[in-house]
Write a protein that holds these residues in place. Structure first.
Motif, PDB file in Angstrom:
ATOM      1  N   GLY A 233      20.791 -25.541  -9.128  1.00 40.15           N
ATOM      2  CA  GLY A 233      22.170 -25.090  -9.029  1.00 40.15           C
ATOM      3  C   GLY A 233      22.358 -23.628  -8.644  1.00 40.15           C
ATOM      4  O   GLY A 233      23.475 -23.120  -8.716  1.00 40.15           O
ATOM      5  N   LYS A 234      21.292 -22.935  -8.287  1.00 38.95           N
ATOM      6  CA  LYS A 234      21.382 -21.540  -7.850  1.00 38.95           C
ATOM      7  C   LYS A 234      20.787 -21.420  -6.461  1.00 38.95           C
ATOM      8  O   LYS A 234      19.900 -22.166  -6.089  1.00 38.95           O
ATOM      9  N   ARG A 235      21.257 -20.440  -5.720  1.00 36.37           N
ATOM     10  CA  ARG A 235      20.685 -20.147  -4.406  1.00 36.37           C
ATOM     11  C   ARG A 235      20.367 -18.657  -4.362  1.00 36.37           C
ATOM     12  O   ARG A 235      21.168 -17.831  -4.787  1.00 36.37           O
ATOM     13  N   ILE A 236      19.181 -18.335  -3.863  1.00 31.97           N
ATOM     14  CA  ILE A 236      18.823 -16.935  -3.683  1.00 31.97           C
ATOM     15  C   ILE A 236      18.391 -16.705  -2.240  1.00 31.97           C
ATOM     16  O   ILE A 236      17.906 -17.615  -1.573  1.00 31.97           O
ATOM     17  N   GLY A 237      18.626 -15.504  -1.772  1.00 28.95           N
ATOM     18  CA  GLY A 237      18.102 -15.044  -0.499  1.00 28.95           C
ATOM     19  C   GLY A 237      16.893 -14.179  -0.789  1.00 28.95           C
ATOM     20  O   GLY A 237      16.900 -13.378  -1.721  1.00 28.95           O
ATOM     21  N   LEU A 238      15.836 -14.362  -0.041  1.00 26.61           N
ATOM     22  CA  LEU A 238      14.575 -13.668  -0.286  1.00 26.61           C
ATOM     23  C   LEU A 238      14.046 -13.111   1.029  1.00 26.61           C
ATOM     24  O   LEU A 238      14.089 -13.797   2.048  1.00 26.61           O
ATOM     25  N   TRP A 239      13.584 -11.858   1.003  1.00 25.49           N
ATOM     26  CA  TRP A 239      12.990 -11.281   2.204  1.00 25.49           C
ATOM     27  C   TRP A 239      11.893 -10.303   1.795  1.00 25.49           C
ATOM     28  O   TRP A 239      11.951  -9.705   0.731  1.00 25.49           O
ATOM     29  N   PRO A 240      10.861 -10.173   2.626  1.00 22.32           N
ATOM     30  CA  PRO A 240       9.770  -9.254   2.303  1.00 22.32           C
ATOM     31  C   PRO A 240      10.193  -7.812   2.530  1.00 22.32           C
ATOM     32  O   PRO A 240      11.003  -7.523   3.405  1.00 22.32           O
ATOM     33  N   ARG A 241       9.627  -6.938   1.728  1.00 25.36           N
ATOM     34  CA  ARG A 241       9.893  -5.508   1.884  1.00 25.36           C
ATOM     35  C   ARG A 241       9.229  -4.979   3.154  1.00 25.36           C
ATOM     36  O   ARG A 241       8.186  -5.457   3.570  1.00 25.36           O
ATOM     37  N   ASN A 242       9.840  -3.987   3.725  1.00 21.71           N
ATOM     38  CA  ASN A 242       9.325  -3.400   4.963  1.00 21.71           C
ATOM     39  C   ASN A 242       7.992  -2.677   4.792  1.00 21.71           C
ATOM     40  O   ASN A 242       7.336  -2.355   5.772  1.00 21.71           O
ATOM     41  N   GLU A 243       7.587  -2.407   3.553  1.00 21.59           N
ATOM     42  CA  GLU A 243       6.324  -1.702   3.325  1.00 21.59           C
ATOM     43  C   GLU A 243       5.153  -2.411   4.004  1.00 21.59           C
ATOM     44  O   GLU A 243       4.268  -1.777   4.562  1.00 21.59           O
ATOM     45  N   PHE A 244       5.144  -3.728   3.964  1.00 19.67           N
ATOM     46  CA  PHE A 244       4.069  -4.491   4.581  1.00 19.67           C
ATOM     47  C   PHE A 244       4.496  -5.116   5.912  1.00 19.67           C
ATOM     48  O   PHE A 244       3.731  -5.164   6.854  1.00 19.67           O
ATOM     49  N   PHE A 245       5.700  -5.613   5.971  1.00 16.74           N
ATOM     50  CA  PHE A 245       6.166  -6.364   7.143  1.00 16.74           C
ATOM     51  C   PHE A 245       6.954  -5.428   8.062  1.00 16.74           C
ATOM     52  O   PHE A 245       8.159  -5.512   8.178  1.00 16.74           O
ATOM     53  N   ASN A 246       6.216  -4.547   8.707  1.00 17.13           N
ATOM     54  CA  ASN A 246       6.797  -3.489   9.524  1.00 17.13           C
ATOM     55  C   ASN A 246       6.257  -3.587  10.952  1.00 17.13           C
ATOM     56  O   ASN A 246       5.640  -4.577  11.326  1.00 17.13           O
TER      57      ASN A 246
END
Length: 97
Positions: A37-50
């Motif tokens: 019943g919950k939705r989250i948005g998730l994204w990697p931090r720019n520290e690694f995914f740059n």
């Protein structure tokens, strides 16, 4: 382990994404998950995914690059795997539609 894949439940969104989500080779790294019943948005931090990460993916895939370049890739992967999840990802609550 069982991996279930249901392509009917995958949506590709290309507009209105958060500015802080890192670029991928095509689009941005941003995922939404709905559970219990919950939705989250998730994204990697720019520290690694740059930009460095994107350059390595383009240059070293699949298994390309010199032995020294492959060592650089392995060090990056080891650093990524050793990082705590709270150092890897940002998240936010997303309204259910």
């Amino acid at each position: 382990m069982v991996l279930l894949r249901n392509a009917e439940n995958v949506s590709i969104i290309t507009e209105g994404l958060l500015a802080e989500t890192p670029l991928s080779l095509i689009g941005q790294f941003y995922f939404e998950f709905e559970y219990d019943g919950k939705r989250i948005g998730l994204w990697p931090r720019n520290e690694f995914f740059n930009d460095r990460f994107r350059a390595m993916v383009m240059k070293y895939q699949p298994r390309k690059g010199t032995e020294g370049e492959q060592r650089v890739k392995q060090v990056f992967i080891a650093d990524l795997m050793a990082a705590r999840e709270d150092n890897l990802f940002e998240w936010r609550d997303v309204a259910l539609t």
